[in-house]
Scaffold this active site. Structure first.
Site, PDB file in Angstrom:
ATOM      1  N   VAL A  24       1.066  -1.036   0.261  1.00 53.86           N
ATOM      2  CA  VAL A  24      -0.370  -0.034  -0.164  1.00 53.86           C
ATOM      3  C   VAL A  24       0.934   1.210  -0.634  1.00 53.86           C
ATOM      4  O   VAL A  24       0.530   1.984  -0.433  1.00 53.86           O
ATOM      5  CB  VAL A  24      -1.074  -0.181   1.106  1.00 53.86           C
ATOM      6  N   GLY A  25       2.039   1.573  -0.034  1.00 52.38           N
ATOM      7  CA  GLY A  25       2.676   1.845  -0.052  1.00 52.38           C
ATOM      8  C   GLY A  25       3.470   2.451   1.474  1.00 52.38           C
ATOM      9  O   GLY A  25       3.968   4.274   1.301  1.00 52.38           O
TER      10      GLY A  25
ATOM     11  N   CYS B   2      27.396  -6.684 -10.209  1.00 55.53           N
ATOM     12  CA  CYS B   2      27.751  -7.321  -9.505  1.00 55.53           C
ATOM     13  C   CYS B   2      27.878  -8.718 -10.271  1.00 55.53           C
ATOM     14  O   CYS B   2      28.595  -9.456 -11.283  1.00 55.53           O
ATOM     15  CB  CYS B   2      27.186  -7.643  -8.733  1.00 55.53           C
TER      16      CYS B   2
ATOM     17  N   THR C  69     -14.478   3.554   1.163  1.00 49.67           N
ATOM     18  CA  THR C  69     -13.760   3.639   2.732  1.00 49.67           C
ATOM     19  C   THR C  69     -13.799   2.089   3.229  1.00 49.67           C
ATOM     20  O   THR C  69     -13.429   2.606   4.843  1.00 49.67           O
ATOM     21  CB  THR C  69     -14.938   4.848   3.473  1.00 49.67           C
ATOM     22  N   LYS C  70     -15.234   1.957   2.875  1.00 52.32           N
ATOM     23  CA  LYS C  70     -15.922   1.037   3.664  1.00 52.32           C
ATOM     24  C   LYS C  70     -14.542  -0.487   4.578  1.00 52.32           C
ATOM     25  O   LYS C  70     -14.429  -0.915   5.565  1.00 52.32           O
ATOM     26  CB  LYS C  70     -16.675  -0.381   3.329  1.00 52.32           C
ATOM     27  N   PRO C  71     -13.647  -0.703   3.844  1.00 50.39           N
ATOM     28  CA  PRO C  71     -12.382  -1.869   3.626  1.00 50.39           C
ATOM     29  C   PRO C  71     -11.070  -0.958   4.695  1.00 50.39           C
ATOM     30  O   PRO C  71     -11.265  -1.351   5.702  1.00 50.39           O
ATOM     31  CB  PRO C  71     -11.420  -1.927   2.518  1.00 50.39           C
TER      32      PRO C  71
ATOM     33  N   LYS D 146     -17.096  11.151   6.920  1.00 52.17           N
ATOM     34  CA  LYS D 146     -16.875   9.521   6.702  1.00 52.17           C
ATOM     35  C   LYS D 146     -16.482   8.838   7.833  1.00 52.17           C
ATOM     36  O   LYS D 146     -16.947   8.120   8.939  1.00 52.17           O
ATOM     37  CB  LYS D 146     -17.197   8.736   5.458  1.00 52.17           C
TER      38      LYS D 146
ATOM     39  N   GLU E 208      29.901 -21.037 -10.195  1.00 50.77           N
ATOM     40  CA  GLU E 208      28.940 -21.108  -9.774  1.00 50.77           C
ATOM     41  C   GLU E 208      27.550 -21.166 -10.557  1.00 50.77           C
ATOM     42  O   GLU E 208      26.823 -22.094 -10.206  1.00 50.77           O
ATOM     43  CB  GLU E 208      28.371 -19.280  -9.448  1.00 50.77           C
TER      44      GLU E 208
ATOM     45  N   GLU F 257      24.342   0.875  -6.847  1.00 48.80           N
ATOM     46  CA  GLU F 257      22.775   1.578  -6.949  1.00 48.80           C
ATOM     47  C   GLU F 257      22.971   1.356  -5.553  1.00 48.80           C
ATOM     48  O   GLU F 257      21.478   2.567  -4.968  1.00 48.80           O
ATOM     49  CB  GLU F 257      21.519   0.855  -7.690  1.00 48.80           C
TER      50      GLU F 257
ATOM     51  N   HIS G  78      27.513  -3.284  -5.990  1.00 47.59           N
ATOM     52  CA  HIS G  78      26.164  -2.542  -6.500  1.00 47.59           C
ATOM     53  C   HIS G  78      26.251  -1.268  -5.796  1.00 47.59           C
ATOM     54  O   HIS G  78      25.147  -0.837  -5.385  1.00 47.59           O
ATOM     55  CB  HIS G  78      25.675  -2.892  -5.332  1.00 47.59           C
TER      56      HIS G  78
HETATM   57  N1  GLN Z   1      26.002 -14.355  -7.644  1.00 46.04           N
HETATM   58  C1  GLN Z   1      27.310 -13.853  -7.725  1.00 46.04           C
HETATM   59  C2  GLN Z   1      27.914 -14.203  -6.503  1.00 46.04           C
HETATM   60  O1  GLN Z   1      27.393 -14.619  -5.442  1.00 46.04           O
HETATM   61  C3  GLN Z   1      26.653 -12.917  -8.012  1.00 46.04           C
HETATM   62  C4  GLN Z   1      25.776 -12.107  -6.745  1.00 46.04           C
HETATM   63  C5  GLN Z   1      25.063 -10.110  -6.651  1.00 46.04           C
HETATM   64  O2  GLN Z   1      25.217 -10.583  -8.094  1.00 46.04           O
HETATM   65  N2  GLN Z   1      24.673  -9.772  -6.281  1.00 46.04           N
HETATM   66  O3  GLN Z   1      29.194 -13.922  -6.316  1.00 46.04           O
END
Ligand code: GLN
Length: 579
Positions: free
Chosen positions: A17-18, A424, A190-192, A225, A448, A557, A555
């Site tokens: 729902v955020g 990664c 509004t009921k829920p 309400k 892997e 990001e 990462h």
């Molecule tokens: N599977 C890869 C590792 O464990 C990459 C992991 C990932 O992308 N976070 O090294």
């Protein structure tokens, strides 16, 4: 501030729902009023952390600087607040029980009987108060995962009840609820929400505020309400319509003066006055002005100047974003999870946000498309669709599904000079592709996927072997912040502009040191190397060969923020050809 204040946020009617964005938005608003805030997420799962959960089903696993593997909402908090959080900001049913049981085993309770109630809720309260002390926050916002009415979060609601009972003036409860729109009848129902509030009542709680999530704004008739039926002041029912740009939500909430209303309920008043907030014409304010403001402002207004800047700049940035019309197209080549007719892309949420932050910063409106790597395995002709994108991202991941398709996509981008950023697993597969097709190491792979490959260019980290052997999967990857040295005169150097960086990791495999030489000899540049010189953290191709072929073992990001985009994403997008 003498007594710390606590805000709890729970969700009604449906999941998703955020609550996370609502929590981050309210925290941001309170910060603009001059308060020091921190956010906590409670996940009702028995899992001790989110690290062992399948991201394709559960959504992204976010990683904090200290290596905590947690829920994606923690990412929202960091992105909105521009703060780094730690393990104290996250708990699950599993982690609460774990610490309680450890205490019991150490005779902490002096032989007393330890019970689900009150000991579990008291443990929750203790954890929240510990986070408050550690961060020095004036106000702690705690989001309770799950939906009201579920069995799983009852003990957390009991914690709210106890804390509110003990400190009625210091605790505020907010319900984020959903109001469905009934197309035919043309109204928000509004009921829920009323039912959700009744269910909260049975846990001994009545919300102080309702955030009414819906596709439209909530009108006064319906507010009246809910107020009448549930005993909540009408002015505390706040409209929360859908919003394309999530960073606009704090501004929307502020239209209904939510910040001041919450502060009033907690017995507080704004530390930054309205007159200060409009002190400068926002069109004159530029990014570098925060420093100037801090310098020129009077004595103790250091804090207010900073937040004033943030608020004004935030507003200005939203205005700018809404006007952007120069589009850029980015494809994320990943694997996607189908539930019935729906495809979920939640596992890449930080990547999506990082793309947005950097694109907006450069004045572009990003169009992000999901490209399913498994399709390329079935039909190589589909690879030509990659040409429709200015840039391609190969995100992180695990296991073997869709891997050959990703390697094909990398090869296509390398050969056709399409800017590509690998994150990664993305870096690892770029190395596999380069080893196979440039270095001539036939069938090179990551262990892997193929433990028996003749050319294990990506191999398990030495220290990881014993974890896998002993099935010790929880919290044992190479996690959190690790430092990395940047090589001069590379794309990475241009992006970061410094030689030592800290980035967040989550992996067990790495570029195999035995193949460092051959990869470099064939033209791959290791532009980021871990402190001890053994682990490859960034790879790239020279710009003379390719406009942007760069992968990171970490990462990036996870460290991108709304007003502070990540330098590598900015650099990536800068190389796009935009007509
Ligand atoms: N599977 C890869 C590792 O464990 C990459 C992991 C990932 O992308 N976070 O090294």
């Amino acid at each position: 501030m003498k007594t710390p204040k606590y805000i709890f946020i729970c969700g009604g009617v449906m999941s998703g729902v955020g609550k996370g964005i609502a929590t981050a938005s309210i925290a941001t608003i309170l910060k603009w009023y001059g308060y020091k805030v921190t956010c906590i997420k409670i996940d009702p799962y028995v899992n001790v952390d989110a690290g062992t959960m399948n991201p394709v089903e559960h959504g992204e696993v976010f990683v904090l600087k200290d290596g905590t593997e947690c829920d994606q909402d923690m990412g929202h908090y960091e992105r909105f607040l521009n703060q780094e959080l730690t393990k104290e900001n996250y708990m699950t049913t599993g982690s609460v029980y774990l610490s309680l049981i450890e205490k019991e085993r150490s005779l902490y309770f002096d032989g007393k009987c330890v019970e689900v109630v009150p000991h579990v809720p008291l443990e929750v309260i203790e954890k929240i108060q510990k986070a408050q002390k550690l961060t020095g926050a004036d106000i702690v916002l705690t989001e309770i995962g799950g939906t009201i009415g579920e069995y799983q979060n009852l003990l957390f609601l009991e914690a709210v009840r106890i804390l509110k009972f003990k400190n009625p003036k210091d605790v505020v409860l907010i319900l984020v609820s959903y109001l469905p729109y009934q197309g035919e009848g043309g109204e928000l129902k509004t009921k829920p929400t009323q039912y959700a509030i009744r269910t909260l009542n049975s846990a001994g709680l009545n919300p102080d505020f309702i955030l009414a999530r819906a596709i439209y704004s909530l009108d006064n008739k319906r507010k009246e309400k809910i107020a009448f039926n549930c005993g909540i002041p009408q002015e505390n029912i706040i409209s929360a319509p859908d919003e394309k740009v999530i960073y606009k939500i704090p501004l929307n909430f502020e239209k209904e003066k939510i910040g001041k209303k919450i502060l009033k309920s907690l017995g507080l008043s704004p530390l930054i006055k309205d007159s200060e907030r409009i002190i400068k014409d926002k069109n004159e304010l530029m990014r570098g002005d925060s420093a100037k403001l801090i310098k020129t402002d009077k004595k103790d207004s250091h804090k207010s100047a900073f937040y004033l800047y943030e608020y004004i700049f935030w507003e200005k940035e939203i205005e700018k974003i809404e006007k952007l019309n120069k589009e850029i197209k980015i494809g994320i080549v990943g694997k996607y999870f189908k539930t019935g007719d729906f495809v979920l892309s939640d596992s890449y949420i930080s990547v999506i946000e990082a793309i947005k932050h950097a694109s907006w910063h450069l004045g572009y409106k990003p169009i992000i498309n999901w490209l399913n790597s498994e399709e390329y395995e079935k039909d190589k002709n589909k690879l030509s669709e990659l040409k429709n994108y200015q840039g391609i991202i190969i995100p992180g991941g695990f296991g073997s599904r869709g891997i050959e398709g990703k390697i094909l996509a990398i090869k296509y981008c390398r050969k056709n000079k399409i800017p590509i950023l690998g994150l990664c697993y993305g870096l690892q597969l770029m190395v596999v592709e380069f080893a196979r097709n440039v270095c001539g190491l036939k069938n090179a792979h990551t262990t892997e996927v193929n433990p028996k490959t003749k050319y294990p260019v990506i191999d398990i980290l030495q220290e990881q072997k014993r974890f896998l052997k002993g099935k010790l999967y929880g919290g044992t990857m190479r996690l959190g912040d690790w430092s990395c040295e940047i090589k001069k005169e590379t794309i990475a150097w241009r992006a970061y502009g410094k030689n030592l960086i800290l980035e967040r990791h989550r992996h067990r495999y790495e570029v195999n040191p035995k193949f460092h030489k051959i990869l470099q000899k064939n033209g791959l540049i290791f532009s980021g190397i871990s402190g001890k010189g053994l682990l490859v953290e960034i790879i790239e191709l020279p710009e003379s060969t390719h406009p942007f072929f760069l992968g990171t073992q970490f990462h990036p990001e996870l460290k991108s923020r709304f007003l502070h985009p990540h330098p590598l994403f900015v650099e990536f997008i800068k190389t796009f050809k935009v007509c």
